[in-house]
Design a protein around this motif. Structure first.
Motif, PDB file in Angstrom:
ATOM      1  N   PRO A  57      30.120  55.854  43.155  1.00 62.68           N
ATOM      2  CA  PRO A  57      31.134  55.235  44.028  1.00 62.68           C
ATOM      3  C   PRO A  57      32.510  55.123  43.353  1.00 62.68           C
ATOM      4  CG  PRO A  57      29.077  54.033  44.175  1.00 62.68           C
ATOM      5  CD  PRO A  57      28.901  55.025  43.073  1.00 62.68           C
ATOM      6  N   SER A  58      32.503  54.799  42.056  1.00 63.07           N
ATOM      7  CA  SER A  58      33.801  54.721  41.349  1.00 63.07           C
ATOM      8  C   SER A  58      34.427  56.105  41.231  1.00 63.07           C
ATOM      9  CB  SER A  58      33.591  54.155  39.946  1.00 63.07           C
ATOM     10  OG  SER A  58      32.960  52.919  40.021  1.00 63.07           O
ATOM     11  N   ALA A  61      35.811  56.949  44.506  1.00 60.92           N
ATOM     12  CA  ALA A  61      36.997  56.132  44.780  1.00 60.92           C
ATOM     13  C   ALA A  61      38.251  56.756  44.171  1.00 60.92           C
ATOM     14  CB  ALA A  61      36.789  54.725  44.225  1.00 60.92           C
ATOM     15  N   LEU A  62      38.117  57.278  42.967  1.00 60.41           N
ATOM     16  CA  LEU A  62      39.278  57.876  42.321  1.00 60.41           C
ATOM     17  C   LEU A  62      39.716  59.180  42.976  1.00 60.41           C
ATOM     18  CD1 LEU A  62      38.841  55.805  39.906  1.00 60.41           C
ATOM     19  CD2 LEU A  62      39.931  57.587  38.575  1.00 60.41           C
ATOM     20  N   LEU A  64      39.506  59.815  46.222  1.00 60.64           N
ATOM     21  CA  LEU A  64      39.931  59.663  47.620  1.00 60.64           C
ATOM     22  C   LEU A  64      41.449  59.774  47.850  1.00 60.64           C
ATOM     23  CD1 LEU A  64      37.420  57.001  48.974  1.00 60.64           C
ATOM     24  CD2 LEU A  64      37.591  59.401  49.597  1.00 60.64           C
ATOM     25  N   PRO A  65      42.297  59.125  47.032  1.00 61.51           N
ATOM     26  CA  PRO A  65      43.739  59.258  47.310  1.00 61.51           C
ATOM     27  C   PRO A  65      44.220  60.714  47.272  1.00 61.51           C
ATOM     28  CG  PRO A  65      43.359  57.431  45.826  1.00 61.51           C
ATOM     29  CD  PRO A  65      42.057  58.128  45.963  1.00 61.51           C
TER      30      PRO A  65
ATOM     31  N   GLY B 148      41.662  52.130  39.378  1.00 62.15           N
ATOM     32  CA  GLY B 148      40.307  52.675  39.477  1.00 62.15           C
ATOM     33  C   GLY B 148      39.672  52.857  38.105  1.00 62.15           C
ATOM     34  N   TRP B 151      38.682  49.495  36.840  1.00 63.93           N
ATOM     35  CA  TRP B 151      37.544  48.863  37.531  1.00 63.93           C
ATOM     36  C   TRP B 151      36.384  49.830  37.749  1.00 63.93           C
ATOM     37  CZ3 TRP B 151      41.125  46.445  41.797  1.00 63.93           C
ATOM     38  CH2 TRP B 151      41.795  45.341  41.247  1.00 63.93           C
ATOM     39  N   CYS B 152      36.323  50.897  36.988  1.00 64.61           N
ATOM     40  CA  CYS B 152      35.320  51.912  37.315  1.00 64.61           C
ATOM     41  C   CYS B 152      33.886  51.438  37.068  1.00 64.61           C
ATOM     42  CB  CYS B 152      35.609  53.242  36.625  1.00 64.61           C
ATOM     43  SG  CYS B 152      35.460  53.198  34.878  1.00 64.61           S
ATOM     44  N   ARG B 154      32.937  48.576  38.164  1.00 59.04           N
ATOM     45  CA  ARG B 154      32.661  47.693  39.319  1.00 59.04           C
ATOM     46  C   ARG B 154      32.764  48.586  40.557  1.00 59.04           C
ATOM     47  NH1 ARG B 154      36.870  43.004  38.186  1.00 59.04           N
ATOM     48  NH2 ARG B 154      36.070  42.154  40.119  1.00 59.04           N
ATOM     49  N   PRO B 155      31.671  49.328  40.852  1.00 55.05           N
ATOM     50  CA  PRO B 155      31.749  50.388  41.856  1.00 55.05           C
ATOM     51  C   PRO B 155      32.227  49.938  43.230  1.00 55.05           C
ATOM     52  CG  PRO B 155      29.553  50.308  40.843  1.00 55.05           C
ATOM     53  CD  PRO B 155      30.344  49.209  40.256  1.00 55.05           C
ATOM     54  N   ALA B 158      35.926  49.305  43.185  1.00 56.77           N
ATOM     55  CA  ALA B 158      36.618  50.591  43.029  1.00 56.77           C
ATOM     56  C   ALA B 158      36.592  51.381  44.332  1.00 56.77           C
ATOM     57  CB  ALA B 158      35.966  51.389  41.907  1.00 56.77           C
ATOM     58  N   LEU B 159      35.454  51.341  45.039  1.00 59.51           N
ATOM     59  CA  LEU B 159      35.343  52.107  46.280  1.00 59.51           C
ATOM     60  C   LEU B 159      36.267  51.554  47.362  1.00 59.51           C
ATOM     61  CD1 LEU B 159      33.877  54.523  47.421  1.00 59.51           C
ATOM     62  CD2 LEU B 159      32.090  53.012  48.246  1.00 59.51           C
ATOM     63  N   GLY B 162      39.660  52.624  46.471  1.00 59.72           N
ATOM     64  CA  GLY B 162      39.838  54.053  46.747  1.00 59.72           C
ATOM     65  C   GLY B 162      40.018  54.317  48.227  1.00 59.72           C
TER      66      GLY B 162
END
Lengths: 198, 323
Positions: A57-58, A61-62, A64-65, B148, B151-152, B154-155, B158-159, B162
C-alpha cells in the motif's frame, strides 16, 4: 524493496515522463505517458520480496501522484477515457495480483523461480527471438518461448503503451491475468501447506 | 472534351501533389438529400474520421445539404468523382431517408479550384502547451513523495495520502487553462477583393473553413455540424483557411514591420492604422520568422500584430509606404 529502491523507482518514472514531455518526435508522441510511468513501478513491484521491504500500500501510494499526472496528460493529449481504462485496467489488475502473490509468497523459492522465468526471463527471450529474426516463428520451440512472453505483465504493458502496440504484437490481457491469478493461488496454497505442516 | 478534361485533371493532380502541398485537405463536401424525421446523421470515412450532423429535421421536412467530411478514399479519376466512394451513413432514427447526391464540384478546399493553398500561407505556430503538467502538480507529487517516504511504514496513512495527492495532481493537470484561443493570420494582396485568414489551434477549431489540415497528418478528425461547425482532433495541430472580405482600411496595430520591394526590413513600432504615417524605423525585435515565410520577392510587405491579448497577425502583400 526499501526506501532507496522506492526513491529510485520514483525518479525513474519521473524521468520517463519528463523525456516524453521534452521529446516531441512523432514516434514518441503516440506513446501513453501512463504506460511509461507505470512500467518502473510495475517492474520493481514484482521483484521478489526481501526483508525490510516497504508494504505494497505504501508502494502504491507513492506511485499514485505520478500515475495520476501521466493519466491526465494522456487525456489532455488526445487519448480517450476508454483507451486509458483499457491500459490501466488489465495492467493495474495484473500488478495487484502479482503484488498479492508477492506479499503472500514473495520469499518462497517458487515465486522467485516464476518471477525469474516470467518477468526478466520471458522478456529476454522475446528480445532474443526478435534479434534472431523470429518475429513470427513457425517452429514449435520459438513459438512456445514466444508464448511465455505473453504471460509477462511488463511486456503486455509495454505493448499497450504504444498506440496499436497490442494489435501489432497480437497480445491479449487474459493470459497475463490468468498467469498472475494462478501465481496468487499457488502462493496461498503453498503458505497454507507450510502452516499446516511446518 | 475528354482531352480537355484529362489536361484539367493532370493540372489538378500536379497542384494536389506538388512540392508546395504541405498537407492533405481534411474537409471535403458531400451533397446529401435529406428527408425528416431525422434527428442525427453520422458520416464515416474509414481511416479519416467522421462527421456528426445534429441539426435535425421534422417529419416531412426536406432539404439538400453540402456536408463536410474529414477525407476521401482514393482520388477522382478521368471519370470524375464516380470512383470516390461515398461515406458510410448512420442515421438516427435508422432507415431515415438519406440520399448521397455526389461530391460537390469544385471542392472549395482544393488549391486548383479555389487557389486556397495553405502551403503558401503563413501558419501560426500552435503551442503544444496543452499537455504539460504544470509546476503545481509536480510540487504536489514531490511533497507526496517526501511525506510518503516518511510514512511508508504506516501503509494506511501512506495510501490515504497517495490517493489524495493523486486526485489532486490529476485534477490540477486536467483543469489547467488551455491556450488563449486560436492563432489567426489575416493575409491579403493590396487591391484584391478577397483576402484569406488562416486559423491554427491545437485540438479544436470552431468555424467554417474552406480547407483544413492537421499535423501530424493522418489523425482521425471529428466534424460536428450544428449551429456552428466544430472540427476536433485531440492533441493535434489543426489549421483552417477561409476567404474573408479585404480590409477597406488598415486597422490599429500593436507592432509593425515593413519590407521594401528591395527586401529591406524595418520595425516600426505601433501604428494607429488608416492613413496615418508609419513611425520611423525603430530598434526592436524582428518579425517572427514563421510570419515572414512564403512571401513573394520584389514587392513591398507589411506585417503586423493586432493589439489585445489574442494572437492575431496581419500580412499585406504589395504594401507601399507613403512618403
Amino acid at each position: 524493496m526499501g526506501r532507496p529502491g522506492l526513491l529510485g523507482t520514483w525518479i525513474l518514472s519521473a524521468l520517463l515522463l519528463a523525456f516524453v514531455q521534452v521529446e516531441a518526435a512523432p514516434e514518441v508522441t503516440g506513446v501513453s505517458r501512463l504506460g511509461l510511468v507505470l512500467l518502473p513501478w510495475m517492474a520493481s513491484g514484482l521483484f521478489p520480496r526481501a526483508d525490510g521491504a516497504v508494504p505494497f500500500p505504501s508502494f502504491l501510494a507513492l506511485s499514485l501522484p505520478l500515475l495520476a499526472i501521466a493519466a491526465a496528460l494522456d487525456l489532455r493529449g488526445g487519448r480517450t477515457l476508454g483507451e486509458t481504462i483499457q491500459l490501466i485496467g488489465p495492467a493495474g489488475l495484473a500488478w495487484m495480483l502479482w503484488a498479492k502473490a508477492r506479499s503472500v509468497g514473495g520469499q518462497q523459492v517458487g515465486y522467485k523461480v516464476c518471477w525469474g522465468l516470467l518477468v526478466p526471463g520471458s522478456a529476454a527471450l522475446l528480445l532474443a527471438l526478435g534479434w534472431a529474426g523470429a518475429g513470427a516463428p513457425t517452429h514449435a520451440v520459438p513459438q512456445a518461448l514466444g508464448w511465455l512472453a505473453r504471460l509477462n505483465p511488463l511486456v503486455w504493458t509495454w505493448a499497450a503503451t504504444r498506440s496499436q502496440g497490442l494489435v501489432e504484437a497480437g497480445l491479449d490481457p487474459l493470459p497475463v491475468l490468468a498467469a498472475a491469478a494462478v501465481l496468487v493461488v499457488c502462493a496461498w496454497e503453498h503458505r497454507a501447506r507450510s502452516e499446516v505442516d511446518p | 472534351m475528354k482531352v480537355r478534361f484529362a489536361l484539367l485533371w493532370l493540372v489538378w493532380l500536379g497542384a494536389w501533389a506538388g512540392p508546395l502541398q504541405a498537407g492533405e485537405n481534411r474537409r471535403w463536401l458531400a451533397t446529401y438529400e435529406l428527408e425528416g424525421p431525422l434527428e442525427r446523421l453520422i458520416l464515416e470515412v474509414e481511416g479519416f474520421g467522421e462527421t456528426v450532423w445534429s441539426v435535425g429535421l421534422a417529419g416531412g421536412e426536406r432539404t439538400t445539404l453540402d456536408l463536410p467530411v474529414p477525407g476521401i478514399q482514393g482520388t477522382p479519376s478521368l471519370d470524375g468523382w464516380a470512383s470516390v466512394p461515398a461515406p458510410r451513413v448512420t442515421s438516427v432514427p435508422k432507415g431515415a431517408s438519406v440520399v448521397f447526391a455526389g461530391w460537390r464540384t469544385p471542392q472549395p478546399g482544393e488549391p486548383f479550384f479555389g487557389a486556397q493553398d495553405l502551403a503558401r500561407r503563413a501558419r501560426p505556430p500552435v503551442p503544444g502547451g496543452d499537455v504539460s503538467p504544470g509546476a503545481a502538480s509536480l510540487a504536489l507529487a514531490l511533497a507526496a513523495l517526501v511525506l510518503g517516504l516518511a510514512w511508508c511504514h504506516r501503509p494506511r496513512t501512506a495510501l490515504v495520502l497517495g490517493l489524495v495527492a493523486g486526485l489532486g495532481c490529476g485534477l490540477l493537470v486536467l483543469t489547467r487553462p488551455t491556450d488563449a484561443g486560436p492563432r489567426r493570420v489575416l493575409e491579403g494582396q493590396v487591391g484584391a477583393l478577397s483576402w484569406f485568414e488562416v486559423w491554427g489551434r491545437r485540438g479544436r477549431l470552431v468555424g467554417s473553413f474552406e480547407r483544413v489540415e492537421v499535423q501530424p497528418a493522418g489523425a482521425p478528425l471529428r466534424i460536428d455540424v450544428g449551429d456552428e461547425e466544430e472540427i476536433s482532433a485531440p492533441g493535434r495541430a489543426l489549421y483552417g483557411l477561409r476567404s474573408v472580405p479585404a480590409l477597406d482600411r488598415y486597422p490599429p496595430l500593436a507592432e509593425v514591420w515593413v519590407r521594401t520591394p528591395r527586401g529591406e526590413w524595418s520595425g516600426r513600432g505601433a501604428w494607429s492604422g488608416g492613413d496615418e504615417l508609419l513611425r520611423p524605423p525603430v530598434e526592436g525585435a524582428a518579425a517572427p520568422g514563421w510570419l515572414r515565410g512564403q512571401l513573394p520577392q520584389g514587392v513591398g510587405v507589411l506585417l503586423g500584430r493586432f493589439p489585445g491579448p489574442g494572437q492575431r497577425w496581419l500580412r499585406v502583400i504589395g504594401f507601399l509606404e507613403r512618403d
